[in-house]
Design a protein around this motif. Structure first.
Motif, mmCIF file in Angstrom:
data_model
loop_
_atom_site.group_PDB
_atom_site.id
_atom_site.type_symbol
_atom_site.label_atom_id
_atom_site.label_comp_id
_atom_site.label_asym_id
_atom_site.label_seq_id
_atom_site.Cartn_x
_atom_site.Cartn_y
_atom_site.Cartn_z
ATOM 1 N N ASP A 60 37.797 56.762 41.046
ATOM 2 C CA ASP A 60 39.099 56.735 39.904
ATOM 3 C C ASP A 60 39.319 57.979 38.800
ATOM 4 O O ASP A 60 37.996 58.435 38.479
ATOM 5 C CB ASP A 60 39.503 55.618 38.952
ATOM 6 C CG ASP A 60 40.641 55.307 37.895
ATOM 7 O OD1 ASP A 60 41.010 56.237 38.353
ATOM 8 O OD2 ASP A 60 41.214 54.782 37.596
ATOM 9 N N LEU B 84 53.843 53.597 29.126
ATOM 10 C CA LEU B 84 52.934 52.645 29.019
ATOM 11 C C LEU B 84 54.007 51.233 29.259
ATOM 12 O O LEU B 84 53.550 51.002 29.549
ATOM 13 C CB LEU B 84 52.013 52.845 28.123
ATOM 14 C CG LEU B 84 51.293 51.238 27.772
ATOM 15 C CD1 LEU B 84 50.142 51.670 28.867
ATOM 16 C CD2 LEU B 84 50.253 51.937 26.837
ATOM 17 N N ALA C 154 54.821 45.331 35.049
ATOM 18 C CA ALA C 154 53.858 44.591 35.129
ATOM 19 C C ALA C 154 54.213 43.512 35.069
ATOM 20 O O ALA C 154 54.377 42.469 35.598
ATOM 21 C CB ALA C 154 52.606 45.189 34.485
ATOM 22 N N PHE D 131 55.982 41.640 37.749
ATOM 23 C CA PHE D 131 55.079 41.652 39.187
ATOM 24 C C PHE D 131 54.312 40.766 38.778
ATOM 25 O O PHE D 131 54.194 40.308 39.505
ATOM 26 C CB PHE D 131 54.580 42.396 38.322
ATOM 27 C CG PHE D 131 55.220 44.174 40.090
ATOM 28 C CD1 PHE D 131 56.341 44.700 40.196
ATOM 29 C CD2 PHE D 131 54.479 44.179 41.290
ATOM 30 C CE1 PHE D 131 56.687 45.454 40.335
ATOM 31 C CE2 PHE D 131 55.009 45.096 42.126
ATOM 32 C CZ PHE D 131 56.367 45.967 41.860
ATOM 33 N N LEU D 132 54.203 39.918 37.707
ATOM 34 C CA LEU D 132 53.271 38.984 37.458
ATOM 35 C C LEU D 132 53.933 37.458 36.980
ATOM 36 O O LEU D 132 52.968 36.686 37.366
ATOM 37 C CB LEU D 132 52.105 39.738 35.961
ATOM 38 C CG LEU D 132 51.035 40.527 36.406
ATOM 39 C CD1 LEU D 132 50.637 40.741 35.644
ATOM 40 C CD2 LEU D 132 50.643 39.971 38.051
ATOM 41 N N GLN E 44 38.692 45.077 41.973
ATOM 42 C CA GLN E 44 39.821 46.004 42.301
ATOM 43 C C GLN E 44 39.425 47.266 42.504
ATOM 44 O O GLN E 44 40.050 48.145 42.173
ATOM 45 C CB GLN E 44 41.009 45.580 40.761
ATOM 46 C CG GLN E 44 40.459 45.684 39.698
ATOM 47 C CD GLN E 44 40.194 46.846 39.198
ATOM 48 O OE1 GLN E 44 40.713 48.257 39.597
ATOM 49 N NE2 GLN E 44 39.691 47.254 37.906
ATOM 50 N N LEU F 84 44.602 51.236 29.991
ATOM 51 C CA LEU F 84 45.724 49.796 31.426
ATOM 52 C C LEU F 84 45.689 50.203 32.197
ATOM 53 O O LEU F 84 45.798 49.694 32.596
ATOM 54 C CB LEU F 84 46.631 49.324 30.589
ATOM 55 C CG LEU F 84 46.358 48.691 29.423
ATOM 56 C CD1 LEU F 84 47.594 47.833 28.096
ATOM 57 C CD2 LEU F 84 45.432 47.393 29.092
ATOM 58 N N ARG F 85 44.512 52.138 32.625
ATOM 59 C CA ARG F 85 45.397 51.909 33.806
ATOM 60 C C ARG F 85 44.937 51.079 34.954
ATOM 61 O O ARG F 85 45.478 50.141 36.125
ATOM 62 C CB ARG F 85 44.921 53.395 34.061
ATOM 63 C CG ARG F 85 44.833 54.447 33.838
ATOM 64 C CD ARG F 85 44.237 55.327 34.045
ATOM 65 N NE ARG F 85 43.963 56.025 35.623
ATOM 66 C CZ ARG F 85 44.940 57.021 35.820
ATOM 67 N NH1 ARG F 85 45.876 57.401 35.686
ATOM 68 N NH2 ARG F 85 44.322 57.210 36.863
ATOM 69 N N SER F 86 43.181 50.168 35.517
ATOM 70 C CA SER F 86 43.247 49.521 35.796
ATOM 71 C C SER F 86 43.973 48.214 36.212
ATOM 72 O O SER F 86 44.140 47.705 36.749
ATOM 73 C CB SER F 86 41.947 49.009 35.804
ATOM 74 O OG SER F 86 40.758 50.088 35.600
ATOM 75 N N PHE F 87 44.434 47.761 34.851
ATOM 76 C CA PHE F 87 45.098 46.395 34.962
ATOM 77 C C PHE F 87 46.560 46.781 35.746
ATOM 78 O O PHE F 87 46.814 45.946 35.955
ATOM 79 C CB PHE F 87 44.946 46.080 33.154
ATOM 80 C CG PHE F 87 46.252 45.398 32.980
ATOM 81 C CD1 PHE F 87 46.030 43.280 33.288
ATOM 82 C CD2 PHE F 87 47.557 45.199 32.399
ATOM 83 C CE1 PHE F 87 46.911 42.907 33.458
ATOM 84 C CE2 PHE F 87 48.698 44.344 32.218
ATOM 85 C CZ PHE F 87 48.259 43.490 32.644
ATOM 86 N N LEU F 88 47.134 47.758 35.455
ATOM 87 C CA LEU F 88 48.301 47.597 35.557
ATOM 88 C C LEU F 88 48.470 47.679 36.628
ATOM 89 O O LEU F 88 49.319 47.630 37.895
ATOM 90 C CB LEU F 88 49.056 49.256 34.710
ATOM 91 C CG LEU F 88 49.215 49.404 33.261
ATOM 92 C CD1 LEU F 88 49.543 50.526 32.941
ATOM 93 C CD2 LEU F 88 50.423 47.980 33.532
ATOM 94 N N ARG F 89 47.047 48.989 37.792
ATOM 95 C CA ARG F 89 47.230 49.225 39.190
ATOM 96 C C ARG F 89 47.036 47.582 39.024
ATOM 97 O O ARG F 89 48.347 47.319 40.538
ATOM 98 C CB ARG F 89 46.056 49.868 39.158
ATOM 99 C CG ARG F 89 46.884 51.199 40.832
ATOM 100 C CD ARG F 89 44.842 51.991 40.952
ATOM 101 N NE ARG F 89 44.207 51.060 40.520
ATOM 102 C CZ ARG F 89 42.829 51.612 39.853
ATOM 103 N NH1 ARG F 89 42.552 52.408 39.918
ATOM 104 N NH2 ARG F 89 42.027 50.765 39.908
ATOM 105 N N THR F 90 46.348 47.110 38.835
ATOM 106 C CA THR F 90 46.002 45.718 40.093
ATOM 107 C C THR F 90 47.283 44.609 39.906
ATOM 108 O O THR F 90 47.530 44.517 40.751
ATOM 109 C CB THR F 90 44.726 44.882 39.319
ATOM 110 O OG1 THR F 90 43.816 45.773 39.543
ATOM 111 C CG2 THR F 90 44.132 43.702 39.909
ATOM 112 N N SER F 91 47.987 44.620 38.685
ATOM 113 C CA SER F 91 48.949 43.805 38.410
ATOM 114 C C SER F 91 50.084 44.259 40.094
ATOM 115 O O SER F 91 51.340 43.642 40.027
ATOM 116 C CB SER F 91 50.286 44.531 37.196
ATOM 117 O OG SER F 91 49.020 44.412 36.058
ATOM 118 N N TYR F 92 50.659 45.479 39.826
ATOM 119 C CA TYR F 92 51.590 45.996 40.709
ATOM 120 C C TYR F 92 51.135 45.844 42.139
ATOM 121 O O TYR F 92 52.343 46.142 43.320
ATOM 122 C CB TYR F 92 51.333 47.289 40.876
ATOM 123 C CG TYR F 92 52.835 47.628 39.017
ATOM 124 C CD1 TYR F 92 53.985 47.276 39.480
ATOM 125 C CD2 TYR F 92 52.321 48.698 38.324
ATOM 126 C CE1 TYR F 92 54.327 47.811 38.343
ATOM 127 C CE2 TYR F 92 52.930 48.740 37.661
ATOM 128 C CZ TYR F 92 53.991 48.384 37.064
ATOM 129 O OH TYR F 92 54.810 48.377 36.449
#
Lengths: 297, 310
Positions: free
Chosen positions: A15, A31, A38, A41-42, A283, B123-131
């Motif tokens: 990353d 943000l 998000a 999406f969720l 992830q 929150l990059r990881s969280f957001l990327r995963t959500s998408y």
């Protein structure tokens, strides 16, 4: 199709992080938009779980945020209508078979493509790329003719697995990772008298372990989620993977259940949970630089 | 990249070894390593591809394994059957409608979201995963929720109240295909965001800084630096999204209960399934498949022409 190019090996840093700009950009408007997105999406996932726990379908807005009256009955209902355990086992065998074949033969092919000079390497590489842009659906008729009609492999795990056996994207990922290892590593091992198989097993493979996990994750979603092919190849309910079982339940049986949506959503949760869990946990291994490396134009 | 070994080999008279090298390459073991994959590609990709074309030019029907049956060459008859079939033409028009909604939406949303994701710190990881969670989840499971959300008595209609469409979404011939297009956009978007995120790493940071010094705002930078900077990936996204659309099957089969209402959401692959497997005309189905691939190739060529003309 020259859209796929391969000069760039995968970025090792999983990353790259936010750009280290000298000016501090205001990031909060972005943000907020991203968080709202998000949420959209969720939400269906959240609603899937809530719906699967409702005794009676409550489709009002308040019904999405229940304060009580939740039950696991729908899971019992779907389990009594279809053989959930057997379907899960079938999904597992289908997926496991594909992953096993992909890892064993894909690593060998990826290594050969990256590190060995042999006749036909260029052609093989081009074919590997081509496979990824020809839609599988075009092939369903001839593959159905071959597997079901010519070889009589209907209702067998082998028939289910064969068309997916080696995931070409995974082969591609293996190749990219093997390609970025330094050549000295290989020439040194060969000078020490190690055979090619030993070089692969003891030198190269331990260094590309992250690629292995990425490739397994990527391969997993193919067969686990696949509907059309197992739907065509299995007629016996005892052989059907969960995606097919659930689809048949939705289109045939659901009308007769007391809370059809509850039971359907319970099945959907069981089908979705393994994939969601795997990708939430791992992830970091499923990211742009791993996948995108081969797809930069 | 001439190694010492090659120099030595070249000096010697041609031996059996060097003739083998010429035939199999310097490391023939590679053939053994790649062998299973080569066999796989030949048997389950190249051969079926040829077989699909062959079937489409013959009168082909299913026969018991091992049975010898006559399958005469019929030229373009299957193609005539397909092109004069209103259900087939309808299915191609439906996918056209699907692509007109899905493809632009996918490109714009994926690029905008990827750009936003690329610039956030928290929150990059969280957001990327959500998408990308919808992308890794089975269509069948997701269709189940959408059925619940968009049914006659579903939450979407509850929210809309009197504004709810009549007939409801999935049984409305004008809305069934758009709902499917939205569903697929939502499901696939995460994958395309990942592609754009990778592409954005290749766009030079200096360009943004220079633009910012010159007084360019966010939107301006996005349009004049980001959009051209990721153009090759945009071509790829366009092509992959089109292929996904051409492959549409699960959604018309389940979400709109078999391409309903009244064929308003059928897809070519769904018609292939009906004609080929259900009705036992694999020759007609194969012709649909060949036409579908030719159309996808043509569309891809047009994308490339339009996007890469400079």
């Amino acid at each position: 199709m020259a859209v796929i190019e391969t000069r760039t090996p995968p970025v090792v840093d999983p990353d790259p992080g936010p750009p280290a700009g000298r000016r501090k950009p205001r990031t909060w408007p972005g943000l907020v938009v991203l968080l709202l997105g998000a949420l959209v999406f969720l939400f269906p996932f959240y609603y899937m779980v809530v719906g699967s726990l409702q005794a009676k379908p409550d489709t009002s807005l308040a019904g999405a945020f229940p304060t009580g009256g939740l039950t696991l009955n729908n899971y019992g209902e779907i389990n009594s209508r279809v053989n959930l355990a057997k379907s899960l086992v079938n999904s597992g065998i289908f997926t496991g078979g594909v992953i096993l074949a992909t890892v064993v033969f894909g690593v060998l092919a990826g290594y050969a493509l990256a590190r060995l000079q042999f006749r036909g390497r260029g052609t093989l590489f081009a074919s590997m790329l081509l496979v990824q842009i020809v839609p599988f659906q075009l092939l369903i008729i001839p593959i159905y003719v071959m597997i079901v009609r010519s070889y009589g492999l209907a209702d067998t795990y082998l028939g289910m697995i064969l068309p997916f056996a080696i995931n070409s994207t995974a082969v591609f990922i293996f190749r990219q990772f093997f390609l970025q290892l330094p050549e000295e590593l290989f020439s040194a091992a060969r000078l020490d008298g190690a055979g090619e198989f030993r070089v692969l097993w003891s030198v190269a493979l331990p260094l590309v372990r992250p690629a292995l996990l990425t490739a397994v994750l990527l391969t997993f979603i193919g067969p686990w989620n696949e509907f059309l092919w197992p739907f065509l190849v299995t007629k016996q309910t005892g052989m059907q993977p969960l995606a097919v079982t659930l689809a048949n339940y939705i289109s045939n049986i659901a009308g007769r259940a007391s809370n059809p949506f509850g039971a359907i959503l319970a099945g959907a949760v069981v089908l979705a949970a393994p994939a969601v869990a795997l990708f939430a946990v791992f992830q970091k291994h499923f990211i742009a630089s791993d996948l995108g490396s081969g797809l930069k134009g | 990249m001439a190694t010492d070994l090659e120099t030595v080999d070249a000096a010697r008279p041609p031996s059996l070894r060097s003739r083998l090298t010429a035939l199999l390459g310097r490391q023939p073991l590679g053939l053994l390593f790649a062998g299973p994959y080569m066999v796989f590609l030949a048997a389950l990709f190249a051969y079926p591809l040829g077989l699909a074309v062959w079937i489409s030019f013959h009168r082909y029907f299913f026969a018991a394994p091992g049975a010898q049956v006559d399958r005469p060459f019929v030229g373009l008859t299957n193609y005539q059957t397909v092109l004069s079939d209103p259900a087939v033409r309808k299915s191609f028009l439906n996918v056209g409608e699907f692509l007109v909604i899905n493809v632009p939406l996918t490109v714009v949303l994926a690029l905008v979201l990827a750009t936003a994701l690329n610039s956030v710190v928290h929150l990059r990881s969280f957001l990327r995963t959500s998408y990308y969670i919808p992308y890794v989840t089975a269509s069948v499971a997701l269709v189940a929720v959408w059925l619940f959300l968009f049914s006659q008595d579903g939450m979407v209609n509850h929210l809309l109240g009197p504004a709810a469409p009549k007939p409801s979404w999935l049984v409305n011939s004008g809305l069934a295909m758009p709902v499917i297009a939205l569903f697929v956009t939502w499901k696939q978007l995460g994958f395309f965001i990942l592609l754009y995120l990778a592409a954005l790493q290749g766009v030079s940071k200096e360009l943004y800084e220079a633009a910012s010094i010159d007084g360019a705002g966010r939107v301006r930078s996005f349009l004049s630096i980001t959009v051209p900077g990721v153009r090759p990936v945009t071509t790829l996204v366009l092509i992959l999204a089109t292929i996904t659309g051409a492959n549409l099957f699960t959604e018309p089969y389940l979400l709109t209960n078999g391409g309903g209402p009244d064929g308003a959401s059928t897809s070519p692959v769904f018609v292939m399934y009906q004609r080929g497997i259900e009705q036992g005309n694999p020759d007609v189905a194969a012709a649909i498949g060949v036409i579908l691939v030719v159309v996808v190739l043509l569309i891809s060529l047009i994308y490339r022409r339009v996007l890469e003309r400079d």
